[in-house]
Every structure is written in C-alpha cells, then in structure tokens.
Design a protein around this motif. Structure first.
Motif, PDB file in Angstrom:
ATOM      1  N   LEU A 156       5.568   4.682   1.956  1.00 56.12           N
ATOM      2  CA  LEU A 156       5.633   6.286   2.530  1.00 56.12           C
ATOM      3  C   LEU A 156       6.762   5.833   3.697  1.00 56.12           C
ATOM      4  CD1 LEU A 156       5.794   9.557   2.220  1.00 56.12           C
ATOM      5  CD2 LEU A 156       3.198   9.224   3.581  1.00 56.12           C
ATOM      6  N   ILE A 157       6.303   5.155   4.956  1.00 56.25           N
ATOM      7  CA  ILE A 157       6.762   5.022   6.233  1.00 56.25           C
ATOM      8  C   ILE A 157       8.016   4.520   5.634  1.00 56.25           C
ATOM      9  CG2 ILE A 157       6.369   3.665   8.610  1.00 56.25           C
ATOM     10  CD1 ILE A 157       2.967   4.258   8.258  1.00 56.25           C
ATOM     11  N   ILE A 158       8.267   3.459   4.829  1.00 52.31           N
ATOM     12  CA  ILE A 158       9.650   3.053   5.223  1.00 52.31           C
ATOM     13  C   ILE A 158      10.932   4.230   4.186  1.00 52.31           C
ATOM     14  CG2 ILE A 158      10.470   1.121   3.629  1.00 52.31           C
ATOM     15  CD1 ILE A 158       8.124  -0.708   4.177  1.00 52.31           C
ATOM     16  N   SER A 159      10.241   4.524   3.436  1.00 56.21           N
ATOM     17  CA  SER A 159      10.927   5.375   2.815  1.00 56.21           C
ATOM     18  C   SER A 159      11.439   6.771   4.200  1.00 56.21           C
ATOM     19  CB  SER A 159      10.308   6.658   1.349  1.00 56.21           C
ATOM     20  OG  SER A 159       9.527   5.703   0.772  1.00 56.21           O
ATOM     21  N   VAL A 160      10.050   7.091   4.571  1.00 56.70           N
ATOM     22  CA  VAL A 160      10.411   8.470   5.763  1.00 56.70           C
ATOM     23  C   VAL A 160      11.177   7.798   6.565  1.00 56.70           C
ATOM     24  CG1 VAL A 160       9.267   9.566   7.214  1.00 56.70           C
ATOM     25  CG2 VAL A 160       8.608   9.455   5.292  1.00 56.70           C
ATOM     26  N   GLY A 161      10.844   6.568   7.033  1.00 57.45           N
ATOM     27  CA  GLY A 161      12.203   6.106   8.026  1.00 57.45           C
ATOM     28  C   GLY A 161      13.746   6.033   7.544  1.00 57.45           C
ATOM     29  N   ALA A 163       0.914   3.872   1.828  1.00 62.57           N
ATOM     30  CA  ALA A 163       1.195   3.951   3.451  1.00 62.57           C
ATOM     31  C   ALA A 163       2.392   3.981   3.925  1.00 62.57           C
ATOM     32  CB  ALA A 163       0.117   4.246   3.667  1.00 62.57           C
ATOM     33  N   THR A 164       2.617   2.442   3.233  1.00 60.90           N
ATOM     34  CA  THR A 164       3.309   1.313   3.945  1.00 60.90           C
ATOM     35  C   THR A 164       4.802   2.228   2.997  1.00 60.90           C
ATOM     36  OG1 THR A 164       2.231  -0.497   4.101  1.00 60.90           O
ATOM     37  CG2 THR A 164       4.209  -1.097   4.259  1.00 60.90           C
ATOM     38  N   GLU A 174       1.259  -1.032   0.075  1.00 64.78           N
ATOM     39  CA  GLU A 174       0.266  -0.010  -0.297  1.00 64.78           C
ATOM     40  C   GLU A 174       1.208   1.520   0.103  1.00 64.78           C
ATOM     41  OE1 GLU A 174      -2.922   0.210   2.886  1.00 64.78           O
ATOM     42  OE2 GLU A 174      -3.349  -1.744   2.652  1.00 64.78           O
TER      43      GLU A 174
END
Length: 43
Positions: A7-12, A4-5, A2
C-alpha cells in the motif's frame, strides 16, 4: 511482502506520477497553451 508495504509503495508511486505529470504540464510543451487570466483582463 506485507499488505502495508504494498500500500505504501502504491501510494508513493501515485504521488510521484501525479507530481511528474504536474511538472510536465506546467513546464513542458503543453504549457504553451496555458494562458494567464491576469494578462487577459488587465485594465
């Protein structure tokens, strides 16, 4: 995956990379070029 997943992995990954670069700059070989401004202007 998804969006959102991803995006979260990229930001992390960006946060981990920035933290690793900051630690390398503070304690690695580039730290020898850093100067303490309080020592330079000591009265």
């Amino acid at each position: 995956m998804e969006p959102a997943t991803v995006l979260i992995i990229s930001v992390g990954a960006v946060i981990v990379a920035f933290t690793a670069f900051a630690v390398y700059t503070a304690f690695g070989p580039p730290a020898k070029q850093l100067t303490d401004p309080f020592d330079e202007h000591e009265d």
